[in-house]
Enzyme design. Structure first.
Site, PDB file in Angstrom:
ATOM      1  N   VAL A  11       1.048  -1.208   0.025  1.00 48.21           N
ATOM      2  CA  VAL A  11      -0.127   0.134   0.106  1.00 48.21           C
ATOM      3  C   VAL A  11       0.775   1.226   0.238  1.00 48.21           C
ATOM      4  O   VAL A  11       0.727   2.056  -0.788  1.00 48.21           O
ATOM      5  CB  VAL A  11      -0.925   0.106   1.306  1.00 48.21           C
ATOM      6  CG1 VAL A  11      -1.666   1.313   1.455  1.00 48.21           C
ATOM      7  CG2 VAL A  11      -1.871  -1.145   1.191  1.00 48.21           C
ATOM      8  N   LYS A  35      15.432  -2.605   2.213  1.00 51.97           N
ATOM      9  CA  LYS A  35      14.245  -2.219   1.521  1.00 51.97           C
ATOM     10  C   LYS A  35      14.692  -0.854   0.680  1.00 51.97           C
ATOM     11  O   LYS A  35      14.410  -0.451  -0.397  1.00 51.97           O
ATOM     12  CB  LYS A  35      13.213  -2.041   2.194  1.00 51.97           C
ATOM     13  CG  LYS A  35      12.325  -3.127   2.099  1.00 51.97           C
ATOM     14  CD  LYS A  35      10.951  -2.781   2.552  1.00 51.97           C
ATOM     15  CE  LYS A  35       9.726  -4.012   2.576  1.00 51.97           C
ATOM     16  NZ  LYS A  35       8.465  -3.469   3.195  1.00 51.97           N
ATOM     17  N   PHE A 157      -8.069   0.577  -1.852  1.00 50.54           N
ATOM     18  CA  PHE A 157      -9.115  -0.703  -2.296  1.00 50.54           C
ATOM     19  C   PHE A 157      -8.166  -1.333  -3.285  1.00 50.54           C
ATOM     20  O   PHE A 157      -8.763  -2.170  -4.239  1.00 50.54           O
ATOM     21  CB  PHE A 157     -10.161  -0.157  -2.827  1.00 50.54           C
ATOM     22  CG  PHE A 157     -10.981   0.693  -2.023  1.00 50.54           C
ATOM     23  CD1 PHE A 157     -11.808  -0.239  -0.938  1.00 50.54           C
ATOM     24  CD2 PHE A 157     -11.034   1.972  -1.883  1.00 50.54           C
ATOM     25  CE1 PHE A 157     -12.407   0.450  -0.072  1.00 50.54           C
ATOM     26  CE2 PHE A 157     -11.836   2.897  -1.013  1.00 50.54           C
ATOM     27  CZ  PHE A 157     -12.451   1.875   0.003  1.00 50.54           C
ATOM     28  N   GLU A 160      -3.658  -6.561  -5.165  1.00 51.81           N
ATOM     29  CA  GLU A 160      -2.303  -6.860  -5.516  1.00 51.81           C
ATOM     30  C   GLU A 160      -2.084  -7.538  -7.015  1.00 51.81           C
ATOM     31  O   GLU A 160      -3.109  -8.102  -7.506  1.00 51.81           O
ATOM     32  CB  GLU A 160      -1.817  -7.760  -4.519  1.00 51.81           C
ATOM     33  CG  GLU A 160      -1.491  -7.352  -3.132  1.00 51.81           C
ATOM     34  CD  GLU A 160      -1.035  -8.421  -2.092  1.00 51.81           C
ATOM     35  OE1 GLU A 160      -0.593  -9.641  -2.307  1.00 51.81           O
ATOM     36  OE2 GLU A 160      -1.170  -7.971  -0.849  1.00 51.81           O
ATOM     37  N   CYS A 283      -6.071  -9.403   2.838  1.00 53.33           N
ATOM     38  CA  CYS A 283      -7.125  -8.403   3.413  1.00 53.33           C
ATOM     39  C   CYS A 283      -8.528  -9.204   3.972  1.00 53.33           C
ATOM     40  O   CYS A 283      -9.005  -9.127   4.874  1.00 53.33           O
ATOM     41  CB  CYS A 283      -7.749  -7.421   2.284  1.00 53.33           C
ATOM     42  SG  CYS A 283      -6.463  -6.330   2.089  1.00 53.33           S
ATOM     43  N   LYS A 343      -3.120 -15.912  -5.137  1.00 55.20           N
ATOM     44  CA  LYS A 343      -3.672 -15.511  -6.514  1.00 55.20           C
ATOM     45  C   LYS A 343      -2.705 -15.416  -7.605  1.00 55.20           C
ATOM     46  O   LYS A 343      -1.520 -15.167  -7.226  1.00 55.20           O
ATOM     47  CB  LYS A 343      -4.670 -14.454  -6.351  1.00 55.20           C
ATOM     48  CG  LYS A 343      -3.967 -13.137  -6.224  1.00 55.20           C
ATOM     49  CD  LYS A 343      -5.101 -11.978  -6.540  1.00 55.20           C
ATOM     50  CE  LYS A 343      -4.303 -10.539  -6.268  1.00 55.20           C
ATOM     51  NZ  LYS A 343      -5.059  -9.521  -6.570  1.00 55.20           N
TER      52      LYS A 343
END
Ligand code: UDX
Length: 454
Positions: A11, A35, A157, A160, A283, A343
């Protein structure tokens, strides 16, 4: 505008890079030096299509640092997008949010700064963060004179794998605050998105139907609830189609036809009606759990949201039962799982159905082999104890296998030359965990095809 983003996870990074692309001056703060070094070098620490390209296109407006003191002073808006993992009782663990808010308050110096909760936080967290900011600010001996701040919520909203598309061309933007000035600042910040006046990145054209983006400008608590209510609704839509899918199998109906038939009713809508082994990701599981936990603080039950969770878990179990009823005995059988990511187009493993199904199978004595085109490295890092179950090649999965389960809808699996592998299997059984393979074709190739739903 000058923007600071705290936290460079999915995000935070998408927010920071997109706002820089839109022309704002953005500093991303992350305490993880490794990072920050990667991002400074133009490399993206997460797998997200298009992110490195957007990083390059937005580079002149972007700075990465580990220091709050470099990002917060002078910022019109500070986004806090740190992780909020689930605590054992289902409520989100707000430790990182607290310490981020404390650190932000130590560096605030601007005449008016909006501090935005971008992490998904329980309803009421806006007030909580506000109190932490004020307490921490009050401890400063170097408190600047003319320095005001206000908390707002601006839920995210994005999906990914589609993060950039969803951020640049969202269905809506939600902002919530009890301070009208904060809402005005955010309204200004998002003008280019709301009016869609920017030139899209070279690799992500604007969809034909995106002309302007509706803005929901509301109070703090409503914005916080919108995020949870939206995710819980999507989660229950999936669980609903999964529940109907099992009934379809029993009565001899075709769930694909049923989903199409109900989805074309515009009041229902066709998206998120794909049956399968259930949802995963960062989520839906976490947010439905948190919603129930919040409700319980008010002694209020949410049986519909709870049922969505139960059905989702049951789908994992049904996958294993399907295999058991086909193979009779699971002990000693080799089962191959195609896909580890929750996914396609992500290497995220959080709440992944593959991990649940693998654990259920191992508990019943089966030997499991997993494959994923992208998430393998991450799986090895995050689940070292399960690493021996991973195969880098498809041959390694199919070889001497008693059944294959298609778990993640990666394009590579849909386009697979399935005929090439059938001969390697001991018994060529395929359980289509996403109901996406063509049954007739699979049978022609010599597979025994089992659908996940009717
Ligand atoms: C989701 C929400 O879409 C996003 O708005 C929110 O902010 C974060 O959570 P994400 O977790 O990235 O995004 O994935 P999403 O594409 O929504 O899919 C979630 C899960 O549901 C996946 O495991 C997916 O496979 C599953 N799913 C989705 C189904 O099983 N059937 C469907 O019809 C759709």
């Amino acid at each position: 505008m000058k923007v600071c983003v705290v936290g460079t996870g999915y995000v935070g990074l998408t927010t920071g890079v997109s706002l820089a692309f839109l022309g704002h001056e953005v500093t991303c703060v992350d305490l993880d030096q490794e990072k920050v070094d990667m991002l400074r070098g133009g490399r993206c620490p997460i797998y997200e299509p298009g992110m490195e390209e957007l990083l390059a296109e937005a580079a002149q407006n972007l700075t990465f640092t580990t220091s709050y003191a470099e990002g917060v002073p002078g910022a019109d808006v500070v986004f806090v997008a740190v992780q909020t993992p689930s605590a054992p009782d289902g409520s989100p663990d707000l430790r990182y949010l607290r310490s981020a808010a404390e650190s932000v308050a130590q560096s605030l110096d601007h005449e008016f700064t909006v501090v935005v909760n971008k992490s998904t936080v329980p309803i009421g967290s806006g007030n909580w963060v506000d109190a932490i900011l004020r307490d921490s600010f009050a401890t400063r001996t170097d408190r600047p004179e003319n320095c005001e701040f206000s908390v707002a919520s601006n839920p995210e909203f994005l999906r990914e794998g589609n993060a950039i598309h969803d951020t640049l061309f969202p269905d809506r933007i939600v902002i919530g605050s009890d301070n009208p000035r904060a809402l005005e600042v955010l309204n200004q910040l998002y003008r280019p998105l709301i009016n869609q006046t920017f030139t899209p990145p070279s690799f992500q054209p604007r969809p034909d139907d995106t002309t302007a983006v509706p803005l929901v400008s509301t109070d703090l608590a409503s914005a916080e609830l919108i995020k949870y209510a939206a995710n819980a609704f999507l989660a229950l839509k999936i669980s609903y189609v999964n529940e109907i899918g099992q009934l379809a199998g029993k009565v001899g109906a075709d769930i694909t036809e049923v989903a199409r038939g109900i989805g074309l009713d515009q009041r229902i809508g066709s998206r998120f009606l794909e049956p399968g082994v259930g949802w995963g990701g960062s989520c839906f599981g976490k947010d439905t759990k948190a919603l129930i936990a919040t409700a319980s603080e008010y002694k209020y039950d949410m049986p519909i949201v709870q049922a969505a969770r139960d059905v989702n878990q049951r789908q994992r179990e049904i996958a294993v039962e399907r295999l058991q009823s086909e193979l009779r005995i699971l002990k000693g059988r080799k089962i191959g799982l195609l896909g580890v990511a929750f996914k396609p187009n992500t290497d995220d493993l959080r709440d992944s159905p593959a991990l649940d199904i693998a654990s259920l199978l191992v508990a019943r004595g089966a030997r499991v082999k997993l494959h994923d085109p992208i998430a393998g490295d991450r799986f090895r890092r995050e689940y070292p104890e399960m690493a021996p179950h991973l195969s880098d090649t498809l041959d390694g999965v199919f070889d001497d296998c008693d059944a294959i389960v298609l778990v993640t809808k990666w394009a590579q699996y849909l386009e697979l030359d399935w005929g090439k592998f059938v001969g390697l299997m001991r018994t060529p059984i395929v359980l289509d965990g996403r109901n996406v393979l063509d049954q007739e074709r699979m049978e022609r190739l010599g597979y025994k095809y089992i659908a996940m739903a009717g």
